[in-house]
Design a protein around this motif. Structure first.
Motif, PDB file in Angstrom:
ATOM      1  N   ASN A   4      -5.282  -5.800   2.766  1.00 43.49           N
ATOM      2  CA  ASN A   4      -4.171  -4.721   3.473  1.00 43.49           C
ATOM      3  C   ASN A   4      -4.914  -4.226   3.422  1.00 43.49           C
ATOM      4  OD1 ASN A   4      -2.271  -7.127   2.856  1.00 43.49           O
ATOM      5  ND2 ASN A   4      -1.640  -6.118   1.287  1.00 43.49           N
ATOM      6  N   ASP A   8      -4.145  -2.219   7.324  1.00 49.40           N
ATOM      7  CA  ASP A   8      -4.045  -1.247   7.806  1.00 49.40           C
ATOM      8  C   ASP A   8      -5.080  -0.201   8.981  1.00 49.40           C
ATOM      9  OD1 ASP A   8      -1.783  -1.993   5.818  1.00 49.40           O
ATOM     10  OD2 ASP A   8      -2.078  -0.001   4.432  1.00 49.40           O
ATOM     11  N   LYS A  25      -5.287 -11.733   9.543  1.00 50.26           N
ATOM     12  CA  LYS A  25      -4.704 -12.571   8.366  1.00 50.26           C
ATOM     13  C   LYS A  25      -5.696 -13.427   8.553  1.00 50.26           C
ATOM     14  CE  LYS A  25      -0.552 -10.042   7.395  1.00 50.26           C
ATOM     15  NZ  LYS A  25       1.178 -10.204   6.973  1.00 50.26           N
ATOM     16  N   ASN A  43      -7.410 -10.651  -1.520  1.00 49.36           N
ATOM     17  CA  ASN A  43      -6.162  -9.529  -1.766  1.00 49.36           C
ATOM     18  C   ASN A  43      -6.808  -8.718  -2.648  1.00 49.36           C
ATOM     19  OD1 ASN A  43      -4.779 -10.003   0.239  1.00 49.36           O
ATOM     20  ND2 ASN A  43      -4.385 -11.917  -0.236  1.00 49.36           N
TER      21      ASN A  43
END
Length: 83
Positions: A4, A8, A25, A43
């Motif tokens: 993540n 970002d 992803k 993750n």
């Protein structure tokens, strides 16, 4: 860097739309699969620097349609973190 956080970072550098987010992803999933990690591994685990470089190369390739020799470089980088 977690998955993540990598997404970002891309979002901060470039305006990311839904398709770009899916490409990022997908690149992370490709890395997990290539390295025989369970889906979603990155993750909850840090992405090693060489794997992060490979993921970035995949994203650049998929968004710029550069030549196909990049896959040899991606695979070489991902081999560093196969467990």
């Amino acid at each position: 860097m977690l998955a993540n956080e990598l997404i970002d970072t891309f979002c901060f550098v470039k305006h990311i739309d839904t398709l770009d987010s899916l490409i990022i992803k997908s690149a992370i999933l490709y890395a997990e699969h290539f390295q025989h990690k369970p889906k979603g591994f990155y993750n909850t685990h840090q992405i090693p620097p060489k794997t992060e470089q490979a993921i970035i190369l995949i994203v650049v390739h998929m968004t710029s349609n550069s030549d196909y020799s990049i896959w040899n470089k991606v695979d070489a980088l991902l081999r560093f973190n196969i467990s």
